[in-house]
Each structure stands twice: as structure tokens, then as C-alpha cells.
Motif scaffolding. Structure first.
Motif, PDB file in Angstrom:
ATOM      1  N   TRP A  27       0.833  -1.202   0.000  1.00  0.00           N
ATOM      2  CA  TRP A  27       0.000   0.000   0.000  1.00  0.00           C
ATOM      3  C   TRP A  27       0.876   1.263   0.000  1.00  0.00           C
ATOM      4  O   TRP A  27       0.611   2.200  -0.760  1.00  0.00           O
ATOM      5  N   SER A  28       1.899   1.276   0.824  1.00  0.00           N
ATOM      6  CA  SER A  28       2.786   2.442   0.888  1.00  0.00           C
ATOM      7  C   SER A  28       3.477   2.678  -0.452  1.00  0.00           C
ATOM      8  O   SER A  28       3.629   3.825  -0.884  1.00  0.00           O
ATOM      9  N   PHE A  29       3.901   1.585  -1.093  1.00  0.00           N
ATOM     10  CA  PHE A  29       4.504   1.735  -2.423  1.00  0.00           C
ATOM     11  C   PHE A  29       3.491   2.282  -3.419  1.00  0.00           C
ATOM     12  O   PHE A  29       3.806   3.166  -4.235  1.00  0.00           O
ATOM     13  N   ALA A  30       2.248   1.766  -3.384  1.00  0.00           N
ATOM     14  CA  ALA A  30       1.218   2.238  -4.300  1.00  0.00           C
ATOM     15  C   ALA A  30       0.941   3.726  -4.079  1.00  0.00           C
ATOM     16  O   ALA A  30       0.753   4.485  -5.044  1.00  0.00           O
ATOM     17  N   SER A  31       0.943   4.153  -2.814  1.00  0.00           N
ATOM     18  CA  SER A  31       0.742   5.575  -2.518  1.00  0.00           C
ATOM     19  C   SER A  31       1.896   6.403  -3.055  1.00  0.00           C
ATOM     20  O   SER A  31       1.703   7.516  -3.558  1.00  0.00           O
ATOM     21  N   THR A  32       3.103   5.861  -2.957  1.00  0.00           N
ATOM     22  CA  THR A  32       4.279   6.548  -3.492  1.00  0.00           C
ATOM     23  C   THR A  32       4.183   6.659  -5.011  1.00  0.00           C
ATOM     24  O   THR A  32       4.486   7.710  -5.591  1.00  0.00           O
ATOM     25  N   ALA A  33       3.769   5.576  -5.668  1.00  0.00           N
ATOM     26  CA  ALA A  33       3.597   5.603  -7.123  1.00  0.00           C
ATOM     27  C   ALA A  33       2.543   6.623  -7.511  1.00  0.00           C
ATOM     28  O   ALA A  33       2.694   7.349  -8.504  1.00  0.00           O
ATOM     29  N   TYR A  34       1.468   6.708  -6.746  1.00  0.00           N
ATOM     30  CA  TYR A  34       0.412   7.682  -7.009  1.00  0.00           C
ATOM     31  C   TYR A  34       0.965   9.108  -6.933  1.00  0.00           C
ATOM     32  O   TYR A  34       0.655   9.957  -7.785  1.00  0.00           O
ATOM     33  N   VAL A  35       1.794   9.368  -5.925  1.00  0.00           N
ATOM     34  CA  VAL A  35       2.395  10.698  -5.779  1.00  0.00           C
ATOM     35  C   VAL A  35       3.240  11.040  -7.004  1.00  0.00           C
ATOM     36  O   VAL A  35       3.197  12.165  -7.522  1.00  0.00           O
ATOM     37  N   ASP A  38       0.208  14.354  -6.062  1.00  0.00           N
ATOM     38  CA  ASP A  38      -0.559  14.534  -4.836  1.00  0.00           C
ATOM     39  C   ASP A  38      -0.674  13.182  -4.146  1.00  0.00           C
ATOM     40  O   ASP A  38      -0.458  12.136  -4.765  1.00  0.00           O
ATOM     41  N   VAL A  39      -1.006  13.185  -2.853  1.00  0.00           N
ATOM     42  CA  VAL A  39      -1.210  11.933  -2.140  1.00  0.00           C
ATOM     43  C   VAL A  39      -2.591  11.393  -2.491  1.00  0.00           C
ATOM     44  O   VAL A  39      -3.497  12.164  -2.864  1.00  0.00           O
ATOM     45  N   PRO A  40      -2.812  10.078  -2.411  1.00  0.00           N
ATOM     46  CA  PRO A  40      -4.100   9.504  -2.833  1.00  0.00           C
ATOM     47  C   PRO A  40      -5.292  10.073  -2.063  1.00  0.00           C
ATOM     48  O   PRO A  40      -6.309  10.411  -2.655  1.00  0.00           O
ATOM     49  N   TYR A  41      -5.168  10.157  -0.748  1.00  0.00           N
ATOM     50  CA  TYR A  41      -6.250  10.669   0.089  1.00  0.00           C
ATOM     51  C   TYR A  41      -5.843  12.051   0.579  1.00  0.00           C
ATOM     52  O   TYR A  41      -5.073  12.183   1.529  1.00  0.00           O
ATOM     53  N   PRO A  47     -11.983  10.380  -1.780  1.00  0.00           N
ATOM     54  CA  PRO A  47     -11.271   9.290  -2.451  1.00  0.00           C
ATOM     55  C   PRO A  47     -10.233   9.819  -3.437  1.00  0.00           C
ATOM     56  O   PRO A  47     -10.224  11.003  -3.776  1.00  0.00           O
ATOM     57  N   PRO A  48      -9.330   8.960  -3.902  1.00  0.00           N
ATOM     58  CA  PRO A  48      -8.368   9.381  -4.929  1.00  0.00           C
ATOM     59  C   PRO A  48      -9.082   9.873  -6.186  1.00  0.00           C
ATOM     60  O   PRO A  48     -10.105   9.304  -6.595  1.00  0.00           O
ATOM     61  N   THR A  49      -8.561  10.913  -6.792  1.00  0.00           N
ATOM     62  CA  THR A  49      -9.174  11.467  -8.011  1.00  0.00           C
ATOM     63  C   THR A  49      -8.673  10.792  -9.276  1.00  0.00           C
ATOM     64  O   THR A  49      -9.318  10.875 -10.318  1.00  0.00           O
ATOM     65  N   TRP A  50      -7.497  10.149  -9.188  1.00  0.00           N
ATOM     66  CA  TRP A  50      -6.856   9.517 -10.331  1.00  0.00           C
ATOM     67  C   TRP A  50      -6.675  10.522 -11.477  1.00  0.00           C
ATOM     68  O   TRP A  50      -6.828  10.190 -12.651  1.00  0.00           O
ATOM     69  N   ALA A  51      -6.330  11.736 -11.100  1.00  0.00           N
ATOM     70  CA  ALA A  51      -6.070  12.781 -12.096  1.00  0.00           C
ATOM     71  C   ALA A  51      -5.230  13.868 -11.447  1.00  0.00           C
ATOM     72  O   ALA A  51      -5.341  14.122 -10.244  1.00  0.00           O
ATOM     73  N   ARG A  52      -4.400  14.484 -12.248  1.00  0.00           N
ATOM     74  CA  ARG A  52      -3.669  15.636 -11.762  1.00  0.00           C
ATOM     75  C   ARG A  52      -4.651  16.793 -11.582  1.00  0.00           C
ATOM     76  O   ARG A  52      -5.591  16.949 -12.370  1.00  0.00           O
ATOM     77  N   ASN A  53      -4.428  17.578 -10.531  1.00  0.00           N
ATOM     78  CA  ASN A  53      -5.372  18.656 -10.265  1.00  0.00           C
ATOM     79  C   ASN A  53      -5.363  19.680 -11.394  1.00  0.00           C
ATOM     80  O   ASN A  53      -4.508  19.671 -12.274  1.00  0.00           O
ATOM     81  N   GLU A  54      -6.354  20.566 -11.347  1.00  0.00           N
ATOM     82  CA  GLU A  54      -6.550  21.505 -12.453  1.00  0.00           C
ATOM     83  C   GLU A  54      -5.310  22.344 -12.727  1.00  0.00           C
ATOM     84  O   GLU A  54      -4.937  22.577 -13.881  1.00  0.00           O
ATOM     85  N   LYS A  55      -4.647  22.777 -11.666  1.00  0.00           N
ATOM     86  CA  LYS A  55      -3.449  23.606 -11.834  1.00  0.00           C
ATOM     87  C   LYS A  55      -2.336  22.824 -12.521  1.00  0.00           C
ATOM     88  O   LYS A  55      -1.698  23.312 -13.456  1.00  0.00           O
ATOM     89  N   ALA A  66      -2.723  20.105 -14.326  1.00  0.00           N
ATOM     90  CA  ALA A  66      -3.154  19.623 -15.641  1.00  0.00           C
ATOM     91  C   ALA A  66      -2.889  20.649 -16.734  1.00  0.00           C
ATOM     92  O   ALA A  66      -2.754  20.293 -17.913  1.00  0.00           O
ATOM     93  N   LYS A  67      -2.815  21.916 -16.360  1.00  0.00           N
ATOM     94  CA  LYS A  67      -2.518  22.948 -17.349  1.00  0.00           C
ATOM     95  C   LYS A  67      -1.075  22.848 -17.847  1.00  0.00           C
ATOM     96  O   LYS A  67      -0.764  23.268 -18.951  1.00  0.00           O
ATOM     97  N   ARG A  68      -0.218  22.293 -17.014  1.00  0.00           N
ATOM     98  CA  ARG A  68       1.209  22.224 -17.351  1.00  0.00           C
ATOM     99  C   ARG A  68       1.660  20.819 -17.725  1.00  0.00           C
ATOM    100  O   ARG A  68       2.620  20.646 -18.466  1.00  0.00           O
ATOM    101  N   TYR A  69       0.987  19.800 -17.177  1.00  0.00           N
ATOM    102  CA  TYR A  69       1.445  18.424 -17.367  1.00  0.00           C
ATOM    103  C   TYR A  69       0.308  17.551 -17.876  1.00  0.00           C
ATOM    104  O   TYR A  69      -0.819  17.630 -17.388  1.00  0.00           O
ATOM    105  N   SER A  70       0.628  16.682 -18.819  1.00  0.00           N
ATOM    106  CA  SER A  70      -0.368  15.732 -19.312  1.00  0.00           C
ATOM    107  C   SER A  70      -0.593  14.627 -18.289  1.00  0.00           C
ATOM    108  O   SER A  70       0.232  14.410 -17.396  1.00  0.00           O
ATOM    109  N   GLN A  71      -1.718  13.932 -18.405  1.00  0.00           N
ATOM    110  CA  GLN A  71      -2.038  12.853 -17.479  1.00  0.00           C
ATOM    111  C   GLN A  71      -1.154  11.631 -17.758  1.00  0.00           C
ATOM    112  O   GLN A  71      -0.697  11.429 -18.890  1.00  0.00           O
ATOM    113  N   PRO A  72      -0.897  10.810 -16.743  1.00  0.00           N
ATOM    114  CA  PRO A  72      -0.121   9.575 -16.958  1.00  0.00           C
ATOM    115  C   PRO A  72      -0.830   8.650 -17.944  1.00  0.00           C
ATOM    116  O   PRO A  72      -2.030   8.772 -18.192  1.00  0.00           O
ATOM    117  N   SER A  73      -0.069   7.698 -18.461  1.00  0.00           N
ATOM    118  CA  SER A  73      -0.632   6.762 -19.438  1.00  0.00           C
ATOM    119  C   SER A  73      -1.628   5.813 -18.770  1.00  0.00           C
ATOM    120  O   SER A  73      -1.651   5.661 -17.547  1.00  0.00           O
TER     121      SER A  73
END
Length: 463
Positions: A215-223, A228-231, A251-259, A261-268
Motif C-alpha cells: 500500500w505504501s509503495f502504491a501511494s508513493t507511485a500515485y504521488v 498529490d497523495v491519494p487521500y 477518495p483518490p481522483t486519479w487525475a492531476r489537479n486543475e493547476k 493539468a494545465k502544465r502536465y499531461s495525465q499519466p498513461s
């Protein structure tokens, strides 16, 4: 290439603490970091010039040179023993030697590494998806080595993965200060680690096993993927994020926040699927490290070093990495309290010991007359003669004699260097230390005759 290699257990390294030799063999360098009861510094082996990292644990009780805190000592030994169990693995920081010496300091000589994964991400605005997969794979291999040895790390996060190896591009798991060995029944209890990476079962005060690290690794991958952190509660703090993890809200948004997202594309899609595969709240359904290594996202990628750019990957899609945002988010959960170790005066103690030089030769009492040597056989020492008088008995008088011997040994080492400087490193003048030593000599002379000179442990006189 698949994952068939290397999460298997490695041959444990037996490391028995030595006695009184650290400053005879090593010279301290600059400080790399510090925590509640210790610090990490560069160190050089005097005989070869090789550089290492040394973790120094202060095991004195409240900064008192005469008494060890047995709980801190136990934790230091546990950390070295657990790290020693997996030290031979290529994705775990190597441990070479340990020292337990006066005045209550425990030294762990480790492989020198070159910055954390957090630092690397901040310096690497873009990386190929192949390198991201290699990064995840190497992190998992280090965690898997722990799990194969029945060790739960309990503090998986970006800062605890370092770069080492020949080209300084191999990711290695470090900092086993919170690690614990699984008991025979296969579960442990207790809340340990860093708030955003703690598992739901840990924060729910339930028993847990190695899957808490997954779980800790998955949270790190999410970051890494989303910046951002999952929760992530509206007002981020350690208590708030713990509550969010327990309640699974927000819950996790599974998306980069709006700010972002303007600079970075979403992960694959592949990267997101991999992270979703691991971030499963129910530990009974959460995959193991080996299953994570078998995931399709990590297939056909080897254990080559992580590089900033590979020519054969120049046309590959890039993962835009919001490194500074990751650091900002992570820093929200760092304790603002000043580390307790600063108040314990460890820097001053180390400077005094290094200035004093290698330990004195042993006297006829092995382990008691060698300057730095600190052994478990030394009893807890009363702090003044009145303590001895209140308790009474010959054994207490001998204990007080031991205390005087140790103080005299320290003073004599300082006086030996007085011809090279006006003041000692602690700011006490040489004449003051000489007088203090004479007072100690006088106190020893006043001890009952039946203790004998050999009991006093004094050889020669103080200049």
C-alpha cells in the motif's frame, strides 16, 4: 524481461558490534541528515580513503554519558540486524560494520549513496515511461527482498529510496529504523511510518503484514504519477490525511489537479492501471510484491540503470514529472518540531571524541580502560557519592569506582592533547581538565583499601 529474479531472500550478514575502534578507523565528514535519536554523516576509512555513510545512534539516557537507554539501544540493534538480513541485495543499501562505544553511541557503517529518489525527481522534469517502469521495478525489488526475509519495512516513501551502485543510478531501499520482523503467526500491530503512506489496516489498529508496504509503495507511485497523495483532504495535515485514509474520503481522483493539468499531461493508461492494481484497501485482495512485479506494466523492462534519457527511447512518450509539486506536498506532512537529537548535544560529543583521537590502550580490566569502549557488562552508574551512600554495599562502591575510572579516562584523553591547543573542544581549558582529573584521582585514592589498585583501574599519574 520478466521479473523472475531477485526478490528472493539473500544471505544474511552477521555483524557483531566491535569495541572502541570507530575513531581509530574512520574520520567523520559532513552531516547528511538527522532524526529523533541519531544522525547520518559521511565518513572516510583512514587506511584506504574509501567513503561511506555512517548512521550514529545516541543511546545515552537523556544525554547522560554514564547510562544507556536500553530501549533506544534495542531499537538501534534491531535496525542493524534487520538491515543485515538483506544487506547483500543489490536494491538495498549495504551495511558493513557496527560499533558500540562510549559514551553510549552506536555506529552503523553503510554504503555511501548519492541523493534520494525525491531529489532525483525534482531534478528530472521528464522521464520516459520505460525509465518510470524501471524505477518502479527497482523499488519493488528492494521491498521484495525485505518481504522474502519476513521483514516489514513500514516506512516506504520517496525519501527512503537512494541512488547508489557503480554508476550511482541503482535505486536502493534505506532506513530500517521502523522495520519489524514478522512473528510466527505472521502479523504485527502498531502505527508507524509517514502519514500519507500508512495503510488503512494499520491506521484502523488492525493486525497487518507485508502488504502494508505494498500500500505504501502504491501511494508513493500515485504521488509520482499525479503530484498529490491519494487521500488528500481540503486542509492537508497528518491527522487529516490519516482520517481520510481510514474513512476512504475524499477518495483518490486519479487525475492531476486543475493547476497541474494545465502544465502536465495525465499519466498513461498503463501507469494508472498499475497503480490502481496495487492501491487496494482490502489487504486480503491487495497483490503481493511478486504479483506487482508480474504486472504487464513492468514486463519487458530489465534492471538496467535509470538514466535521464536513452537514445533508443527518444521517440517514446514522456512522463512529465511535477517534481517540485511532489516535494511541496510531501513537506506538508513533515514534523515541524526540532529533532530531539539536537538538544542532546550529539554534535558536540562527536567533535570531542574525534578531537581526542583513537582510544587509549586497554588496562588490565578489559572493556573498562580503553577510552571509547562501552560494553553491556558495565552496570548503570550512580552519578555522585551520595547515590552510593544511600544504597550501600560493596557492589555499589565498586560501581562508583567504575564511574570514576571512566571519568578519569575521559579527562586524561583530553589532557593528552592539551599541548596542541589552549582549550579542549568542549570549551574547557586544559588547566581545568587537569584539575578535574586530579580531583578524580583524589576521590579514587579515598576508596576503601580492599578494593585495591587493580579495582581502581588507574595506571600511572596524570600530568
Amino acid at each position: 524481461m520478466g521479473c523472475g529474479c531477485s526478490s528472493a531472500a539473500v544471505e544474511p550478514i552477521e555483524l557483531a558490534p566491535t569495541t572502541g575502534q570507530f575513531f581509530q578507523s574512520f574520520k567523520l565528514g559532513r552531516k547528511l541528515g538527522e532524526g529523533a535519536f541519531g544522525q547520518v554523516r559521511l565518513t572516510t576509512r583512514i587506511s584506504t580513503g574509501e567513503m561511506y555513510a555512517v548512521k550514529i545512534m545516541d543511546v545515552r539516557r537523556s544525554g547522560d554519558d554514564a547510562i544507556m537507554d536500553m530501549q533506544i539501544l534495542k531499537e538501534a540493534r534491531t535496525e542493524s540486524q534487520l538491515l543485515g538480513q538483506v544487506s547483500g541485495h543489490p536494491h538495498v543499501v549495504a551495511l558493513y560494520e557496527t560499533y558500540l562505544e562510549t559514551p553510549g553511541l552506536f555506529y552503523m557503517i553503510m554504503e555511501r549513496c548519492y541523493g534520494s529518489l525525491m531529489d532525483s525527481l525534482c531534478d528530472m522534469p521528464k522521464l520516459t515511461e520505460t525509465n518510470l517502469r524501471r524505477m518502479f521495478r527497482q523499488m519493488l525489488l528492494g521491498i521484495g527482498a525485505c518481504h522474502a526475509a519476513q521483514i516489514v519495512h513500514r516506512d516506504i516513501k520517496l525519501d527512503n529510496f537512494l541512488y547508489g551502485g557503480e554508476r550511482c543510478r541503482t535505486i536502493k531501499l534505506s532506513d530500517f529504523g521502523l522495520a519489524v520482523r514478522l512473528p510466527r503467526r505472521g502479523a504485527v500491530k502498531g502505527v508507524s511510518g509517514t502519514a500519507p503512506y500508512m495503510s488503512p489496516e494499520m491506521l484502523g489498529r488492525k493486525k497487518y503484514d507485508t502488504k502494508t508496504d505494498v500500500w505504501s509503495f502504491a501511494s508513493t507511485a500515485y504521488v509520482i504519477l499525479y503530484g498529490d497523495v491519494p487521500y488528500s483532504p481540503a486542509q492537508p495535515s497528518a491527522p487529516a490525511v490519516k482520517k481520510a485514509i481510514v474513512l476512504a474520503y475524499p477518495p483518490p481522483t486519479w487525475a492531476r489537479n486543475e493547476k497541474l493539468a494545465k502544465r502536465y499531461s495525465q499519466p498513461s493508461e498503463g501507469a494508472e492501471h498499475f497503480c490502481r492494481f496495487l492501491l487496494v484497501r482490502d489487504p486480503s485482495l491487495r497483490p503481493t510484491v511478486q504479483q506487482a512485479l508480474n504486472h504487464g506494466f513492468l514486463q519487458d523492462v530489465g534492471d538496467d540503470d535509470i538514466s535521464e534519457a536513452d537514445e533508443d527511447e527518444a521517440e517514446e512518450s514522456m512522463i512529465e514529472n511535477p517534481g517540485e509539486q511532489i516535494r511541496t506536498i510531501t513537506n506538508l506532512f513533515v514534523s515541524k518540531k526540532k529533532p530531539q537529537i539536537i538538544r542532546r548535544g550529539l554534535d558536540e560529543v562527536l567533535a570531542r571524541l574525534e578531537e581526542a583521537g583513537p582510544p587509549l590502550p586497554h588496562t588490565d580490566l578489559e572493556g573498562l580502560g580503553g577510552g571509547h569502549v562501552f560494553t553491556e557488562e558495565i552496570p548503570q552508574l550512580p552519578q555522585n557519592p551520595s547515590d552510593e551512600e544511600e544504597v550501600g554495599g560493596q557492589s555499589q562502591r565498586m560501581t562508583f569506582a567504575t564511574s570514576l575510572r571512566r571519568k578519569l579516562s575521559t579527562e586524561s584523553r583530553i589532557v593528552r592533547h592539551s599541548n596542541r591547543r589552549t582549550n579542549t573542544h568542549s570549551g574547557v581549558t586544559a588547566s581545568q581538565t587537569t584539575e578535574a582529573a586530579r580531583q578524580l584521582q583524589k576521590a579514587l585514592s579515598a576508596l576503601p583499601d580492599h578494593l585495591g589498585d587493580s579495582e581502581r583501574g588507574i595506571n600511572g599519574t596524570i600530568a
